[in-house]
Write an enzyme that holds these catalytic residues in place. Sequence first.
Site, PDB file in Angstrom:
ATOM      1  N   GLY A  86       0.835  -1.205   0.000  1.00 43.76           N
ATOM      2  CA  GLY A  86       0.000   0.000   0.000  1.00 43.76           C
ATOM      3  C   GLY A  86       0.861   1.241   0.000  1.00 43.76           C
ATOM      4  O   GLY A  86       1.806   1.355   0.788  1.00 43.76           O
ATOM      5  N   GLY A 109       0.477   4.341   0.934  1.00 44.74           N
ATOM      6  CA  GLY A 109       0.555   5.109   2.173  1.00 44.74           C
ATOM      7  C   GLY A 109       1.395   4.415   3.225  1.00 44.74           C
ATOM      8  O   GLY A 109       2.223   5.052   3.903  1.00 44.74           O
ATOM      9  N   CYS A 158      -7.425  -4.413  -5.060  1.00 46.47           N
ATOM     10  CA  CYS A 158      -6.169  -4.354  -4.316  1.00 46.47           C
ATOM     11  C   CYS A 158      -6.458  -3.959  -2.869  1.00 46.47           C
ATOM     12  O   CYS A 158      -7.511  -4.307  -2.323  1.00 46.47           O
ATOM     13  CB  CYS A 158      -5.185  -3.386  -4.982  1.00 46.47           C
ATOM     14  SG  CYS A 158      -3.478  -3.585  -4.406  1.00 46.47           S
ATOM     15  N   ASP A 162      -1.496   4.692  -6.407  1.00 48.11           N
ATOM     16  CA  ASP A 162      -0.055   4.689  -6.197  1.00 48.11           C
ATOM     17  C   ASP A 162       0.564   5.978  -6.720  1.00 48.11           C
ATOM     18  O   ASP A 162       1.592   6.415  -6.226  1.00 48.11           O
ATOM     19  CB  ASP A 162       0.575   3.469  -6.872  1.00 48.11           C
ATOM     20  CG  ASP A 162       0.346   2.206  -6.069  1.00 48.11           C
ATOM     21  OD1 ASP A 162       1.176   1.906  -5.190  1.00 48.11           O
ATOM     22  OD2 ASP A 162      -0.666   1.527  -6.291  1.00 48.11           O
TER      23      ASP A 162
END
Length: 312
Positions: free
Chosen positions: A18, A20, A124, A193
Site C-alpha cells: 500500500g 501510504g 487491491c 499509487d
Amino acid sequence: MTILTETAEKIKNMEIRGAGRIARAAALALKEEATSIDTDDIGEFNRRMNDAYETLYNTRPTAVSLPNALRLVMRYRAATVEDARKAIISNADNFISNSQNAVKKIGQIGAKRIKDGDTILTHCNSSAAAAIVEAAFKQGKNINVIATETRPRQQGYVTVDIMQKIGVPTTLILDSAVRYFMKDVDIVVVGADAITVNGSLINKVGTSQIALAAHEARVNLIVAAETYKFSPKTLLGDLVEIEERDPSEVLSPEMHIKWPGLIVRNPAFDVTPHQYIDLIITELGAIPPEMAFWVITEKLGLELEDSATNIK
C-alpha cells in the site's frame, strides 16, 4: 540487519504493501537511521543519510508516495549533526502524523459519496479506500463490499480481512469476474499509487479494466488519494515508471522448466485515463481529476523535487 535494510527489504518484497503504508514505513526508517548514525561530522552524516535515501528510493519505482515522503523527510539545512538529526526526526514525525490524519479525512469526505444500500467494488488494498468504506459503515449505512483477489499477490485478501474485522458484508471475486459482477455494483472505490498532472491514475494492475467496465455500466469510480501521491515530476514531462515484478510471482519454477522458452510479463500497475474517473477524494476535499495540476503546483509545489537539499 538494521531497521533501514529490513524496511527496504520488506517494501521490495511487498511485506509492506500500500502506497501510504510504504511512505510511512520509509519515513520511519529514515528517522531511525538518523538516530543511529554515530558521528559528529556533518558531511559524513549527510552522506550516510543520502545512502539511506537511495536504498529506500530504489525499492519500488512506481509508488510516488515513496519518493515524495523521502524528500519531505530529507528537507533540512543544518550546520551540525545534532541540528540535522532533530530536523529529520521532526520531519518524519510530521509526515507520519499528517499521512494518518489525511487517511481519516479522506474517509470522512469519501463516505458522503456512499449511499445507504450501496454495493462497493474495491481492487487491491488501500488504507484510504478502506477508510471511506469504514466511515460509511460507521455512519449506519447498510453497505456491501465486493473485493477482487488482486492476483498474483492477493492484496485483496488484506482488504477482505479489514472488512471482516469491521463487520462489513463482503464478497471475494476473481479479478476476471469484474465485468460479470459490475451489474451489481453501485460505486467503485480504489486507492492510488500515483496521480499524474492530467489526473490519470496509476494503481494496481487491473484497475484500468475495472474502470472500463464501470464506464460501460455507468457506474462511478472514485479514487482515494492523499495529496503526496500526486507526482510533481509529471508536470515536467516525466512518465511514471511502471514496475514489472519477478515472473516467479506468476509461474512456478517447475513450469519455467517445463516451458523454457515462455516469456512471462508481470506488471504491478497500469494507467487509468482521467476520463474514467468521477472524483479524486483527497484530504483537501473531493476534486475532479482535472484539478491534479492545481494540487501539484499549489499544494505540493515544484520545489518538492528539489526539497531534499542534501540529496546528491
